[in-house]
Design a protein around this motif. Structure first.
Motif, mmCIF file in Angstrom:
data_model
loop_
_atom_site.group_PDB
_atom_site.id
_atom_site.type_symbol
_atom_site.label_atom_id
_atom_site.label_comp_id
_atom_site.label_asym_id
_atom_site.label_seq_id
_atom_site.Cartn_x
_atom_site.Cartn_y
_atom_site.Cartn_z
ATOM 1 N N LEU A 151 16.917 49.367 83.616
ATOM 2 C CA LEU A 151 15.947 48.264 83.662
ATOM 3 C C LEU A 151 15.180 48.170 82.346
ATOM 4 O O LEU A 151 14.951 47.075 81.815
ATOM 5 N N LEU A 152 14.788 49.323 81.814
ATOM 6 C CA LEU A 152 14.088 49.338 80.530
ATOM 7 C C LEU A 152 14.984 48.818 79.414
ATOM 8 O O LEU A 152 14.542 48.070 78.528
ATOM 9 N N GLY A 153 16.265 49.182 79.479
ATOM 10 C CA GLY A 153 17.204 48.704 78.463
ATOM 11 C C GLY A 153 17.368 47.195 78.486
ATOM 12 O O GLY A 153 17.559 46.565 77.440
ATOM 13 N N GLU A 154 17.293 46.588 79.681
ATOM 14 C CA GLU A 154 17.399 45.129 79.791
ATOM 15 C C GLU A 154 16.246 44.444 79.055
ATOM 16 O O GLU A 154 16.441 43.417 78.394
ATOM 17 N N VAL A 155 15.063 45.022 79.146
ATOM 18 C CA VAL A 155 13.894 44.443 78.472
ATOM 19 C C VAL A 155 13.957 44.683 76.963
ATOM 20 O O VAL A 155 13.669 43.796 76.164
ATOM 21 N N THR A 156 14.336 45.882 76.574
ATOM 22 C CA THR A 156 14.350 46.218 75.145
ATOM 23 C C THR A 156 15.424 45.432 74.392
ATOM 24 O O THR A 156 15.274 45.180 73.196
ATOM 25 N N ARG A 157 16.496 45.032 75.068
ATOM 26 C CA ARG A 157 17.506 44.215 74.389
ATOM 27 C C ARG A 157 16.927 42.860 74.001
ATOM 28 O O ARG A 157 17.174 42.357 72.912
ATOM 29 N N ALA A 158 16.144 42.260 74.899
ATOM 30 C CA ALA A 158 15.486 40.993 74.562
ATOM 31 C C ALA A 158 14.476 41.198 73.441
ATOM 32 O O ALA A 158 14.349 40.369 72.532
ATOM 33 N N PHE A 159 13.772 42.330 73.489
ATOM 34 C CA PHE A 159 12.794 42.633 72.431
ATOM 35 C C PHE A 159 13.496 42.797 71.085
ATOM 36 O O PHE A 159 12.997 42.331 70.050
#
Length: 224
Positions: A151-159
């Protein structure tokens, strides 16, 4: 150019909502692109013919081919989103070459908005391709212990998309501005040619990364 790349000028307000310079520039680019699209696509023939139609068809087929290759599936269903994204990014990145125009993609708020569009599209196509249960189960692969990290990786990819676009476009504008101030009008010409190439490459990279993220969510390629 703003004193700081992290600050933007407010042009006017609509009630309590400030409308900043990148937003106004984006509206202008959207209007120009809409008018140009209407003029270029006027009186096209299903039978083909004409240099203008040939160039348009070649452009669409090239973008569709790149999207299909990146997603490892027929990318035509994603072409309205990804094709529009690429064309807007290319025009926005290159708009800084015009005197007095500050490219909106050199603003953090524009880069963040585009990254949010890709994030939302990734979730939408992921749910549509796998269903809600299947899509959410993908975050627990290969083990449920990986759920928080996935889940954290999904957000950091957008970041990372936001930071990559903002950093590259802003730094190019910053360097050209410094050289122009120090060396005069003609010396920055090679840098402007390099900035043209960089702007197109950044538009390509952003679009391909968006295609890969959507493909991973939709299940056409293995999620990275």
């Amino acid at each position: 150019m703003s004193d700081s790349p992290l600050t933007v000028a407010v042009v006017f307000t609509i009630g309590p909502v400030p409308v900043t310079l990148p937003v106004v520039t984006t509206w202008g680019l959207m209007a120009v692109m809409a008018v140009a699209s209407a003029l270029l696509t006027h009186r096209l023939s299903p039978a083909g013919g004409g240099r203008r139609q040939t160039v348009l068809e070649l452009t669409v087929l090239t973008i569709a081919g790149q999207v299909s290759d990146a997603m490892q599936t027929d990318g035509r269903r994603y072409l309205p989103l990804l094709g529009t994204l690429f064309l807007y990014l290319a025009v926005a990145n290159l708009s800084g070459l015009l005197p007095g125009v500050h490219p909106p993609t050199a603003s953090l708020e524009t880069a963040a908005a585009l990254a949010l569009v890709v994030f939302a599209a990734t979730q939408f196509y992921g749910v549509r391709g796998r269903g809600v249960r299947g899509y959410m189960a993908g975050f627990a692969h290969p083990t449920v212990l990986m759920l928080p990290l996935n889940l954290l990786g999904e957000v950091t990819r957008a970041f990372s998309l936001m930071v990559r676009l903002f950093g590259n476009v802003m730094s190019g504008e910053f360097v050209i501005g410094i050289v122009l101030a120090l060396a005069g009008l003609f010396v920055p010409v090679p840098l402007m040619l390099l900035e043209t190439l960089t702007g197109l490459v950044q538009a390509y990279i952003f679009t391909i990364l968006a295609a890969v993220f959507i493909a991973g969510a939709a299940g056409t390629i293995e999620r990275g």
